[in-house]
Scaffold this active site. Structure first.
Site, PDB file in Angstrom:
ATOM      1  N   SER A 295       0.864  -1.178   0.000  1.00  0.00           N
ATOM      2  CA  SER A 295       0.000   0.000   0.000  1.00  0.00           C
ATOM      3  C   SER A 295       0.898   1.226   0.000  1.00  0.00           C
ATOM      4  O   SER A 295       2.060   1.152   0.400  1.00  0.00           O
ATOM      5  CB  SER A 295      -0.860   0.034   1.260  1.00  0.00           C
ATOM      6  OG  SER A 295      -0.082   0.439   2.381  1.00  0.00           O
ATOM      7  N   ASP A 296       0.382   2.348  -0.443  1.00  0.00           N
ATOM      8  CA  ASP A 296       1.079   3.604  -0.183  1.00  0.00           C
ATOM      9  C   ASP A 296       1.068   3.811   1.343  1.00  0.00           C
ATOM     10  O   ASP A 296       0.364   3.104   2.064  1.00  0.00           O
ATOM     11  CB  ASP A 296       0.392   4.763  -0.919  1.00  0.00           C
ATOM     12  CG  ASP A 296       1.363   5.920  -1.171  1.00  0.00           C
ATOM     13  OD1 ASP A 296       2.356   6.047  -0.428  1.00  0.00           O
ATOM     14  OD2 ASP A 296       1.131   6.691  -2.115  1.00  0.00           O
ATOM     15  N   CYS A 297       1.862   4.772   1.822  1.00  0.00           N
ATOM     16  CA  CYS A 297       2.044   4.843   3.273  1.00  0.00           C
ATOM     17  C   CYS A 297       0.775   5.306   3.988  1.00  0.00           C
ATOM     18  O   CYS A 297       0.253   6.383   3.714  1.00  0.00           O
ATOM     19  CB  CYS A 297       3.239   5.734   3.589  1.00  0.00           C
ATOM     20  SG  CYS A 297       4.740   4.918   3.034  1.00  0.00           S
TER      21      CYS A 297
END
Ligand code: NAG
Ligand code: NAG
Length: 617
Positions: A295-297
């Site tokens: 996932s993106d952060c």
């Protein structure tokens, strides 16, 4: 606030993070150390077995709590099996960066080659150059690992979202607005980083891992109150098919990337990290993706907190792991997966599925074969970082990207011997860090345009004219005085990360503040037409320069990286003939009436919608 029962469920995972550091420091930064007597009993250490078999063996030895611990970007060590910790998050957009968590420039290697920001390299329209840059990045990454300065070899680049709107703060990170171009960039860069040949023939093993991001239709950061964390991109099937997805399809199918990052935004109402149609059916199924999906952060937490898409944090964790995401940047999954299982929302099999992808990548990187010194890439030495070949490549890339936008009566190039005095003006003339754009590491060396020009012309004088690129306080008088007293004038104007950056889109396309006024005032008094160098990632509306005969030449230099100052000087003095072409449309200021949130590519004349990019605008 957390309830008491929730807090109790967290205890097992918390314990894991509190292991005494004496145990941790005894584990070498690779698994299957031959000096560990258990190693020969572990099937997962037998490099001759198929990866799948090794991965299954490893997973069968882990407790549920240990398994959950591995689902965040900071995976802790598992000392009883001799597994070191692993940092999934590193960056290498245009050189190995220390922006993530895995790379540390604090040992014998204190700097790395900083290539131009991607939008400038793209302007070369040269896939072989993109490949060679990827190759250099993969080599420098391995050298850092061999020197004990990398806790991971998974890099979250390239950024291949289409540069759809000129205001986008991260457009500078991309290869531009054209899907074919972005696809070619992705393929070349990924093959280079991962150690495949230019034609795509696989090497003997992964050199480093690249990651196609941000999957998908992510290209708004923060505009007019709309945040990337909750933006719902409404995209037609046609636009998805012929604009937004092609770079990702190529990145996976032909680049054979081993990583994908799902984005913050929703596409047509579904968060991308929770979309099994996207992650599992399309990427893994249709495109044959073989690798891990991150996932993106904090992109899992935003599904619950910002988007209110799920009722509980556990639902957000369950929906993403079931959709096909494997690891979360952040601690959210590590925190809530245990309770999700207790609540029956998630099964241990869902976790095993993710772990298979995660450990397979670490094994393919050779991190489970004992000391890397004896491995495939074990002989890549520290000296290869900032080597003269890599630094020359950074110069070559900057040269080949620079675009000559205007050259009235062949005003350029200048002849060194004919320039007796030079006035350098502008807020971007003498700042080394702005040349690097974003996501950079400490550069091998970096000279500002002013410093280089001082070597070309002894009598060079400098006035910034504006304190910053925002240019709300200017010193036009000083600049005018300088301009009227010298032979030639070069202006360095444009943008920097204070006005276009991650989490920050522009509101308009004009040069900020009093920049235009500074340029025209200087041009009016100069003895000869002036040279204007624009340093910026996104486009600016400089239509005023077109018919101004006092502005002789205009160059666009993007964010040209560590060798950018020299490349610009070489172009100005005719040592390099500029051949770059803009990889994106430069729209007039009037384009800002179009809402940035409108994802439609094609024009709609009936409603006055002008369309986007050279294909439809
Ligand atoms: C470099 O930084 C990392 C992360 O902060 C740290 O773990 C490591 O001990 C440092 N190394 C040196 C030589 O200072
Ligand atoms: C100029 O802009 C900066 C940054 O936005 C701001 O902090 C400062 O107050 C402004 N100064 C003036 C004189 O408007």
């Amino acid at each position: 606030m957390r309830t008491q029962s929730e807090a109790l469920l967290l205890i097992p995972s918390i314990l894991l993070f509190l292991l005494p550091s004496s145990i941790l420091s005894s584990i070498p930064p690779f698994s299957c150390d031959t000096s560990n007597p258990s190693t020969k009993d572990y099937l997962f250490c037998k490099a001759t077995l198929p990866i799948e078999q090794r991965v299954d063996d490893l997973i069968s030895r882990l407790s549920l709590v240990e398994k959950i611990s591995q689902l965040g970007d900071r995976a802790p060590p598992i000392p009883r099996l001799g597994l070191p910790g692993y940092k999934w998050w590193s960056e290498a957009l245009h050189g190995v960066s220390d922006a993530g968590r895995g790379i540390h420039y604090n040992g014998s290697i204190s700097a790395g080659t900083s290539f131009p920001q991607v939008i400038l390299t793209a302007a070369s329209f040269n896939p072989l150059l993109w490949y060679r840059i990827g190759e250099a990045i993969g080599t420098e990454a391995r050298a850092l690992y061999n020197a004990g300065q990398a806790e991971g070899l998974t890099f979250w680049a390239p950024n291949i979202n289409i540069f759809r709107d000129p205001r986008w703060g991260r457009g500078q990170e991309t290869p531009g607005e054209d899907p074919l171009m972005a696809s070619r960039y992705a393929i070349s860069y990924v093959r280079g980083v991962q150690g495949d040949s230019y034609q795509g023939d696989g090497g003997a093993g992964l050199k480093a891992s690249a990651c196609c991001k941000h999957f998908t239709a992510y290209d708004i950061d923060r505009w007019n109150g709309v945040l990337r964390y909750s933006f719902n991109a409404k995209v037609s099937v046609q636009d998805l098919e012929d604009t937004y997805q092609p770079p990702f399809k190529s990145c996976v199918e032909q680049g054979r990337a081993t990583g994908i990052m799902c984005s913050y935004n929703q596409v047509n109402g579904v968060p991308t990290c929770a979309d099994s149609n996207l992650l599992t059916k399309t990427a893994r199924g249709l495109w044959g993706f073989y690798g891990y999906i991150t996932s993106d952060c904090d992109a899992v937490s935003v599904i619950y907190t910002n988007q209110k898409y799920t009722r509980t944090p556990e639902d957000a964790v369950a929906i993403t792991l079931k959709a096909g995401m494997d690891v979360n940047c952040g601690e959210y999954v590590q925190k809530y997966a245990y309770s999700a299982i207790k609540q029956g929302k998630l099964s241990e099999n869902d976790i095993n599925r993710a772990l298979r992808n995660l450990f397979a990548v670490r094994m393919r990187l050779g991190l489970f074969n004992g000391s890397p010194k004896h491995g495939l890439y074990g002989d890549i030495a520290s000296e290869q970082v900032c080597s003269s070949a890599h630094q020359y490549l950074a110069l070559e890339a900057a040269r080949d990207g620079i675009v000559l936008l205007k050259n009235l009566e062949q005003f350029l190039p200048l002849s060194k011997s004919k320039v007796s005095s030079l006035g350098v003006i502008g807020p971007n003339a003498n700042r080394a860090s702005m040349l690097l754009g974003n996501y950079y590491g400490p550069p091998c060396k970096s000279n500002t345009p002013l410093q280089v020009l001082q070597n070309y012309v002894k009598n060079t004088r400098f006035v910034a004219g504006c304190d910053t690129v925002i240019c709300n306080t200017s010193h036009i008088d000083e600049a005018v005085k300088l301009a009227s007293s010298v032979d030639y004038v070069i202006l360095f104007m444009g943008l920097d990360q204070t006005v276009e950056r991650e989490d920050f889109d522009r509101e308009d396309l004009a040069l900020p503040g009093m920049q235009q006024s500074l340029i025209t005032s200087v041009a009016r008094v100069a003895k000869r037409p002036v040279i204007l160098v624009l340093l910026c990632g996104g486009p600016v509306d400089v239509s005023f320069v077109k018919d101004d005969e006092k502005i002789g030449s205009v160059l666009w230099g993007g964010y040209p990286g560590e060798a950018g100052g020299l490349a610009i000087a070489e172009v100005i003095f005719g040592e390099h003939n500029p051949g770059g072409r803009l990889p994106l449309t430069w729209y007039p200021q009037d384009f800002i009436r179009v809402p940035m949130t409108d994802m439609r590519m094609r024009a709609d004349p009936a409603s006055g919608y002008p369309g986007r990019t050279y294909r439809f605008y």
